[in-house]
Design a protein around this motif. Structure first.
Motif, short mmCIF file in Angstrom:
data_model
loop_
_atom_site.label_atom_id
_atom_site.label_comp_id
_atom_site.label_asym_id
_atom_site.label_seq_id
_atom_site.Cartn_x
_atom_site.Cartn_y
_atom_site.Cartn_z
N ASP A 90 24.04 45.55 -7.93
CA ASP A 90 25.15 45.13 -7.26
C ASP A 90 25.08 44.79 -5.75
N ASP A 137 26.41 44.86 -3.19
CA ASP A 137 26.94 45.77 -2.38
C ASP A 137 26.54 47.32 -2.61
N ALA A 144 26.98 50.27 -1.50
CA ALA A 144 27.94 51.42 -1.47
C ALA A 144 28.80 51.15 -2.63
N ARG A 145 29.10 50.04 -3.02
CA ARG A 145 30.19 49.68 -4.01
C ARG A 145 29.45 50.03 -5.40
N GLY A 146 28.21 49.73 -5.51
CA GLY A 146 27.45 50.29 -6.77
C GLY A 146 27.30 51.59 -6.93
N LEU A 178 29.61 53.92 -5.77
CA LEU A 178 30.67 54.29 -6.03
C LEU A 178 31.30 54.18 -7.35
N ARG A 179 30.95 52.93 -7.98
CA ARG A 179 31.15 52.29 -9.36
C ARG A 179 30.77 53.71 -10.25
N ARG A 215 32.41 56.72 -10.16
CA ARG A 215 33.78 56.86 -10.69
C ARG A 215 33.66 56.77 -12.44
N TRP A 262 24.85 51.58 6.92
CA TRP A 262 26.24 52.02 6.22
C TRP A 262 25.96 53.48 5.62
#
Length: 329
Positions: free
Chosen positions: A288, A290, A292-294, A296-297, A300, A317
């Motif tokens: 990813d 990003d 953090a986005r990776g 969190l993905r 979830r 971050w």
């Protein structure tokens, strides 16, 4: 977790319930080992006669696959999923017989020890020192409903002493090797994890087909973010300790960003991921742009309840998240 816990007894007990509910149930192959309680539970079912095969001058019996297919029951009882058939049978392995029954629309109750699951066989060998010669591909279990037949190790050892598992000479040898209490505790944990992982995969598949938002509070699942930093390894160990305290599964996740790692950093990352594997984590790598986005993905998708992150002194971050963040509502 091992022979002797009462799998065949539990299978017959469940089948008696199906019979009372009006289902057409037959015995394709059940091995009671002459135990009176198990023999009693086998009464009331039609038994499909076994076929006899000669092998090296000895007459052996196997399930008569063609006879069961011709009988076409709603449910067939076929013990010992990992069994190797006598040469001359249609299939080398009993799990292949069972696949043919299921392809014909016949439900099957069967039994299995955790050491015979292909992905767990090496671990069992490391634990017990025993060579596992018969295995079942994990894919055979993918659409199965698993029921754990659990027995505390001390009770199983007592059953061995009482001659309820093996005859006296074999029982004494078993207690000195495979059936040591430490081995049984490890095998029990392995079986528990297998069933828990199987149920967890069912939950993941369901969530991917549903528009459910947020995290389901069905139990704890930890995620530790792993990178090339030397600080990752102590964080991995801390997460393992927390997982032990919570008695829950845990993931070690690395997110590859757009920038390539140097050779030294890649070496440290590989070492950190290896450490996570050795400590029992399920290791996941993803990509990813990003970070953090990776993370969190993945959290979830895998229904994670707690994310564990490092907090470098240089800021960035990760400081915004702190040491750990909860995904639960």
């Amino acid at each position: 977790m091992s022979p002797g816990v009462g799998k065949t007894y539990a299978m017959l007990e469940a089948a008696q319930g199906e019979l009372k509910a009006g289902r057409d149930v037959v015995i394709g192959y059940v091995e009671t080992h002459g135990r009176k309680e198990t023999d009693a539970l086998a009464t009331g079912f039609q038994i499909v006669p076994r076929m006899s095969l000669d092998y090296r001058g000895v007459t052996l019996t196997e399930m008569n696959l063609d006879a069961v297919l011709a009988r076409r029951p709603q449910l067939a009882l076929v013990d010992e999923l990992a069994h190797t058939n006598v040469p001359g049978s249609r299939h080398p392995k009993r799990w292949q017989d069972i696949q043919e029954l299921r392809d014909a629309g016949i439900d099957v109750f069967t039994t299995l020890n955790v050491q015979h699951v292909e992905s767990r066989a090496d671990t069992v060998k490391q634990i017990t020192g025993a060579e596992i010669r018969e295995t079942v591909p994990d894919s055979v279990l993918d659409d199965a409903v698993l029921e754990l037949i659990d027995l505390p190790p001390r009770e199983l050892v007592q059953r061995l002493h009482e001659g309820k598992v093996y005859v006296a000479d074999r029982a004494a040898a078993a207690m000195q090797s495979f059936f040591r209490e430490a081995n049984l505790n490890a095998l029990r944990e392995l079986a528990l994890r297998l069933v828990a992982d199987h149920v967890g995969e069912d939950t993941i598949l369901y969530r991917r087909t549903e528009a459910a938002a947020g995290t389901w509070k069905v139990g704890n699942r930890l995620l530790v973010a792993v990178g090339p930093s030397p600080l990752s390894e102590p964080l991995i160990r801390w997460t393992r300790r927390m997982a032990d305290e919570l008695r829950c599964p845990w993931l070690a996740v690395h997110v590859e960003g757009p920038q390539s790692l140097t050779g030294a950093a890649q070496t440290r990352l590989s070492k950190n991921l290896d450490a996570a594997r050795e400590l029992g984590a399920e290791v996941i790598t993803t990509t990813d742009e990003d970070l953090a986005r990776g993370i969190l993905r993945v959290a979830r998708e895998r229904n994670v309840t707690l994310i564990v992150l490092g907090k470098p002194s240089g800021g960035g971050w990760l400081n915004w998240f702190g040491v750990a963040i909860s995904c639960a509502d």
